[in-house]
Design a protein around this motif. Structure first.
Motif, PDB file in Angstrom:
ATOM      1  N   UNK A 172       0.828  -1.209   0.000  1.00 52.94           N
ATOM      2  CA  UNK A 172       0.000   0.000   0.000  1.00 52.94           C
ATOM      3  C   UNK A 172       0.861   1.257   0.000  1.00 52.94           C
ATOM      4  N   UNK A 173       2.064   1.158   0.546  1.00 51.54           N
ATOM      5  CA  UNK A 173       2.954   2.324   0.543  1.00 51.54           C
ATOM      6  C   UNK A 173       3.346   2.700  -0.887  1.00 51.54           C
ATOM      7  N   UNK A 174       3.428   1.701  -1.750  1.00 54.43           N
ATOM      8  CA  UNK A 174       3.813   1.959  -3.138  1.00 54.43           C
ATOM      9  C   UNK A 174       2.625   2.283  -4.026  1.00 54.43           C
ATOM     10  N   UNK A 175       1.494   1.580  -3.817  1.00 50.45           N
ATOM     11  CA  UNK A 175       0.379   1.689  -4.752  1.00 50.45           C
ATOM     12  C   UNK A 175      -0.840   2.419  -4.190  1.00 50.45           C
ATOM     13  N   UNK A 176      -0.880   2.625  -2.881  1.00 43.66           N
ATOM     14  CA  UNK A 176      -2.018   3.317  -2.297  1.00 43.66           C
ATOM     15  C   UNK A 176      -3.301   2.521  -2.453  1.00 43.66           C
ATOM     16  N   UNK A 177      -4.432   3.227  -2.560  1.00 40.46           N
ATOM     17  CA  UNK A 177      -5.708   2.565  -2.802  1.00 40.46           C
ATOM     18  C   UNK A 177      -6.008   2.573  -4.300  1.00 40.46           C
ATOM     19  N   UNK A 178      -6.906   1.701  -4.703  1.00 40.89           N
ATOM     20  CA  UNK A 178      -7.209   1.513  -6.120  1.00 40.89           C
ATOM     21  C   UNK A 178      -7.839   2.760  -6.725  1.00 40.89           C
ATOM     22  N   UNK A 179      -7.836   2.841  -8.050  1.00 33.94           N
ATOM     23  CA  UNK A 179      -8.487   3.952  -8.752  1.00 33.94           C
ATOM     24  C   UNK A 179      -9.956   3.655  -9.071  1.00 33.94           C
ATOM     25  N   UNK A 180     -10.414   2.442  -8.754  1.00 41.70           N
ATOM     26  CA  UNK A 180     -11.815   2.037  -8.964  1.00 41.70           C
ATOM     27  C   UNK A 180     -12.235   2.155 -10.429  1.00 41.70           C
ATOM     28  N   UNK A 181     -11.318   2.053 -11.331  1.00 45.54           N
ATOM     29  CA  UNK A 181     -11.624   2.163 -12.767  1.00 45.54           C
ATOM     30  C   UNK A 181     -11.389   0.816 -13.442  1.00 45.54           C
ATOM     31  N   UNK A 182     -12.379  -0.065 -13.334  1.00 44.86           N
ATOM     32  CA  UNK A 182     -12.250  -1.395 -13.926  1.00 44.86           C
ATOM     33  C   UNK A 182     -12.094  -1.384 -15.423  1.00 44.86           C
ATOM     34  N   UNK A 183     -12.482  -0.282 -16.053  1.00 47.27           N
ATOM     35  CA  UNK A 183     -12.351  -0.162 -17.506  1.00 47.27           C
ATOM     36  C   UNK A 183     -10.908  -0.240 -17.966  1.00 47.27           C
ATOM     37  N   UNK A 184      -9.965   0.045 -17.067  1.00 48.30           N
ATOM     38  CA  UNK A 184      -8.542   0.041 -17.424  1.00 48.30           C
ATOM     39  C   UNK A 184      -8.112  -1.337 -17.932  1.00 48.30           C
ATOM     40  N   UNK A 185      -8.694  -2.409 -17.365  1.00 53.60           N
ATOM     41  CA  UNK A 185      -8.285  -3.768 -17.749  1.00 53.60           C
ATOM     42  C   UNK A 185      -8.514  -4.035 -19.234  1.00 53.60           C
ATOM     43  N   UNK A 186      -9.550  -3.458 -19.810  1.00 52.03           N
ATOM     44  CA  UNK A 186      -9.856  -3.721 -21.223  1.00 52.03           C
ATOM     45  C   UNK A 186      -9.445  -2.569 -22.135  1.00 52.03           C
ATOM     46  N   UNK A 187      -8.811  -1.559 -21.579  1.00 54.52           N
ATOM     47  CA  UNK A 187      -8.395  -0.383 -22.341  1.00 54.52           C
ATOM     48  C   UNK A 187      -7.116  -0.679 -23.119  1.00 54.52           C
ATOM     49  N   UNK A 188      -7.161  -0.633 -24.467  1.00 50.71           N
ATOM     50  CA  UNK A 188      -5.947  -0.936 -25.242  1.00 50.71           C
ATOM     51  C   UNK A 188      -4.872   0.136 -25.109  1.00 50.71           C
ATOM     52  N   UNK A 189      -5.231   1.295 -24.551  1.00 54.82           N
ATOM     53  CA  UNK A 189      -4.289   2.394 -24.437  1.00 54.82           C
ATOM     54  C   UNK A 189      -3.920   2.689 -22.980  1.00 54.82           C
ATOM     55  N   UNK A 190      -4.223   1.780 -22.079  1.00 55.64           N
ATOM     56  CA  UNK A 190      -4.018   2.029 -20.651  1.00 55.64           C
ATOM     57  C   UNK A 190      -2.542   2.185 -20.314  1.00 55.64           C
ATOM     58  N   UNK A 191      -2.259   3.111 -19.431  1.00 53.53           N
ATOM     59  CA  UNK A 191      -0.891   3.268 -18.933  1.00 53.53           C
ATOM     60  C   UNK A 191      -0.610   2.199 -17.888  1.00 53.53           C
ATOM     61  N   UNK A 192       0.649   1.850 -17.716  1.00 53.37           N
ATOM     62  CA  UNK A 192       1.027   0.889 -16.692  1.00 53.37           C
ATOM     63  C   UNK A 192       0.719   1.444 -15.307  1.00 53.37           C
ATOM     64  N   UNK A 193       0.850   2.764 -15.161  1.00 51.71           N
ATOM     65  CA  UNK A 193       0.546   3.398 -13.875  1.00 51.71           C
ATOM     66  C   UNK A 193      -0.907   3.133 -13.475  1.00 51.71           C
ATOM     67  N   UNK A 194      -1.833   3.366 -14.420  1.00 55.62           N
ATOM     68  CA  UNK A 194      -3.253   3.162 -14.120  1.00 55.62           C
ATOM     69  C   UNK A 194      -3.563   1.680 -13.881  1.00 55.62           C
ATOM     70  N   UNK A 195      -2.926   0.814 -14.667  1.00 52.58           N
ATOM     71  CA  UNK A 195      -3.159  -0.613 -14.499  1.00 52.58           C
ATOM     72  C   UNK A 195      -2.656  -1.090 -13.140  1.00 52.58           C
ATOM     73  N   UNK A 196      -1.475  -0.646 -12.744  1.00 50.32           N
ATOM     74  CA  UNK A 196      -0.941  -1.009 -11.427  1.00 50.32           C
ATOM     75  C   UNK A 196      -1.835  -0.481 -10.310  1.00 50.32           C
ATOM     76  N   UNK A 197      -2.320   0.720 -10.477  1.00 46.67           N
ATOM     77  CA  UNK A 197      -3.171   1.321  -9.460  1.00 46.67           C
ATOM     78  C   UNK A 197      -4.455   0.514  -9.279  1.00 46.67           C
ATOM     79  N   UNK A 198      -5.020   0.049 -10.389  1.00 48.85           N
ATOM     80  CA  UNK A 198      -6.240  -0.765 -10.330  1.00 48.85           C
ATOM     81  C   UNK A 198      -5.969  -2.116  -9.690  1.00 48.85           C
ATOM     82  N   UNK A 199      -4.952  -2.816 -10.185  1.00 50.39           N
ATOM     83  CA  UNK A 199      -4.722  -4.203  -9.787  1.00 50.39           C
ATOM     84  C   UNK A 199      -4.000  -4.345  -8.457  1.00 50.39           C
ATOM     85  N   UNK A 200      -3.167  -3.370  -8.111  1.00 49.59           N
ATOM     86  CA  UNK A 200      -2.318  -3.508  -6.926  1.00 49.59           C
ATOM     87  C   UNK A 200      -2.703  -2.569  -5.786  1.00 49.59           C
TER      88      UNK A 200
END
Length: 615
Positions: free
Chosen positions: A260-288
């Motif tokens: 949690x110190x590295x990733x904090x709380x999620x961004x609550x944006x499940x759409x990121x998983x199917x987004x072909x243009x998603x940044x790794x930052x947003x994906x990490x925030x969602x999943x981790x």
């Protein structure tokens, strides 16, 4: 130097006098779909010991030692012909056995009325055990557990339990429900400051919370439901656990949870998983990222943890006989793990069903999570049979509350359902108009009984598997309190001190009985409506604040007319001739009246009229 043996002996005694604190799973079965079994042992410094066992048909294939010496993982193979029984797992220090653990292999129950799955012929009744009924007040407060029951706190425990649900199964069945979904019953021994009455912050994945009952009571509940021809759907969470989980008190490894110190709380944006243009930052925030600060985020890319979670699901399916799983926060974990989990569960139980909670904003994002999506070009196959159809709920909310217009009102339903080509099988979608995380439907409709009835009739006739939220049969509205407790009021009469009971006709108000009768009539009618369970959907573009659709098979048809106007409207039957030419009459399911469908017909104001078509 002469004292050294004494010191070693004393150390050995001190070390191995400790008992095993956890054995997961606590037992297993013979003749399972898979021969593999992973056993996690937890106890003080047992990682320093060497295990061995001798039992016909059981072999110790490998041992995995975690960074934390308090854990030991055994990988066993249970051959198909292995007999039920108990064997010993010896834990040795050199040649000396320090601990001997009895491990039981039970005989499987192979009754045909277990693990049956659920489909569009079902109607699912979703309830929160803590808020439904208190059948056993003696378990409201358990010594040694953090939170006691306090009904004065809308966001705390109220004391409802499994026995309370058992005591009122006749009420649920009378409504016409064919399946019951309980929010999680896992142990949630969380501090009162959080309030884990909802069950989504597990502190032990192999135990029912003692304030709900016991594992045995949960199993008895499933068996009772099956005896009454109702199915049971179990709610699970593989994205996170509660921060009081025993793992958190003694971490198996540094990578068991995301940081949690590295990733904090999620961004609550499940759409990121199917987004072909998603940044790794947003994906990490969602999943981790953690769901909330009290819910540590599980790292399913740790192979031992992944196996633990998959095996836990199979254990509960086999132990209890449940017919399906609703997986919480489905779009948050690693999607490759989820596909593996679904595959192993569905391979083991081919008649089973799983619905994943995919709370996303658009149809395309929702459809991404259903198995074998046509035209999907990122190569991902979720293998998931069913998804929660939030798009239908969003569209209905707008359809019944927005200003009219060719892009608004009932057209919202048309636009949502006309995208069904994106789903591999929209009939498997779980459709709903509210649930434990949303505002109650009656509240969203401005507490208008006509709009409430319009929405419920739509839910009972549209394609998919309908889920209704406890209390909807009473037109239950939000409580005037803050927090999620406003959506999760107690069922009056479920507690001994209540002055009336909504579980009886005499205890309900006139308004509640009106809603109850409406819900009961439509839900029970739906049970025998083959055209709704299996029929095709043909709909017509909304016009003049009306929306007409048909559910039809070769042998029967149902016509649904949604009229959002404040006055009666006349429908031009020629517009619907491609279906109506085969029929002469329409029997109104609501009031029993009959219309002639060979000519124009009328439908009353602010209603969803359902007609069984007759030749």
């Amino acid at each position: 130097m002469k004292k050294l043996p004494f010191i070693l002996l004393f150390t050995s005694f001190h070390l191995f006098a400790q008992e095993i604190e956890h054995i997961d799973p606590p037992f297993w079965w013979t003749e399972m779909p898979t021969e593999e079994l992973q056993i996690m042992l937890h106890g003080e410094e047992i990682g320093d010991l060497e295990p061995s066992l001798e039992y016909a048909g059981v072999s110790l294939e490998s041992i995995e030692k975690l960074p934390n010496r308090n854990y030991l993982v055994l990988n066993l193979k249970i051959a198909k012909q292995t007999k039920p029984g108990t064997f010993k797992i010896a834990l040795k220090n050199g040649k000396s056995t320090q601990l001997a653990i009895d491990y039981e292999l039970k005989s499987r129950t192979l009754d045909s009325n277990r693990n049956m799955g659920f489909d569009a012929s079902d109607v699912i009744y979703l309830l929160m055990p803590d808020r439904f009924a208190n059948g056993d007040p003696s378990n409201d407060t358990i010594e040694g557990m953090f939170e006691a029951a306090d009904r004065s706190n809308p966001n705390g425990r109220h004391g409802g339990d499994i026995k309370g649900v058992l005591d009122n199964l006749d009420y649920i069945k009378d409504l016409g429900m064919t399946a019951v979904w309980l929010t999680p019953t896992f142990e949630n021994d969380m501090k009162p400051s959080y309030g884990a009455y909802h069950g989504y912050a597990a502190t032990d994945l192999y135990k029912v919370d003692r304030r709900f009952g016991s594992n045995e009571e949960f199993k008895a509940f499933v068996e009772k439901c099956h005896g009454m021809d109702m199915k049971v759907i179990m709610d699970m969470i593989h994205n996170h656990v509660g921060d009081q989980h025993w793992w958190m008190k003694d971490l198996p490894s540094d990578d068991w949870f995301h940081d949690i110190e590295e990733y904090g709380t999620t961004n609550f944006r499940g759409e990121v998983q199917s987004d072909p243009y998603a940044s790794q930052y947003d994906l990490d925030k969602l999943q981790k990222g953690w769901f909330v600060a009290e819910m540590p985020d599980l790292n399913q890319r740790n192979p031992i943890l992944a196996k633990y979670l998959i095996q836990n699901s199979i254990w509960w399916i086999e132990y209890s006989g449940v017919d399906g799983i609703r997986m919480d926060t489905y779009v948050y974990p690693y999607k490759d793990y989820l596909a593996d989990w679904v595959s192993e569960v569905m391979t083991s139980y081919p008649n089973f069903n799983i619905v994943g909670e995919a709370w996303v904003e658009k149809v395309g994002h929702e459809a991404y999570w259903q198995e074998d999506m046509e035209g999907q070009d990122d190569g991902y196959d979720s293998q998931l049979p069913s998804v929660t159809d939030f798009q239908i709920m969003f569209a209905l909310d707008q359809a019944l509350t927005e200003d009219f217009g060719w892009k608004n009102g009932l057209s919202k339903l048309y636009y949502a359902i006309s995208q069904d080509r994106l789903y591999s099988d929209p009939m498997k979608n779980v459709v709903f108009i509210d649930n434990h995380d949303t505002e109650r439907f009656f509240t969203k409709m401005g507490e208008d009984p006509d709009l409430f009835k319009m929405g419920y009739a739509y839910l009972m006739t549209i394609r998919g598997i309908p889920q209704v939220y406890y209390g909807i049969e009473l037109m239950l509205a939000n409580d005037p309190v803050s927090g999620d407790g406003r959506k999760r009021a107690d069922m009056i009469g479920g507690w001994p001190e209540d002055k009336r009971s909504v579980f009886t006709r005499e205890g309900r108000t006139k308004k509640e009985n009106e809603a109850f009768d409406y819900v009961k009539k439509l839900t029970n009618w739906r049970k025998g409506a083959e055209a709704i369970h299996k029929g095709k959907l043909t709909h017509f573009i909304p016009e003049n604040n009306t929306y007409v659709y048909f559910r039809h098979t070769e042998d029967e048809a149902v016509m649904v007319v949604m009229n959002q106007n404040e006055k009666e409207v006349e429908m031009n039957r020629d517009r619907f001739a491609e279906i109506l030419n085969d029929y002469k009459k329409g029997l109104n399911v609501g009031d029993g009246s009959t219309i002639d469908v060979t000519t124009n017909f009328k439908v009353g104001p602010k209603q969803t009229a359902i007609f069984e078509l007759k030749k």
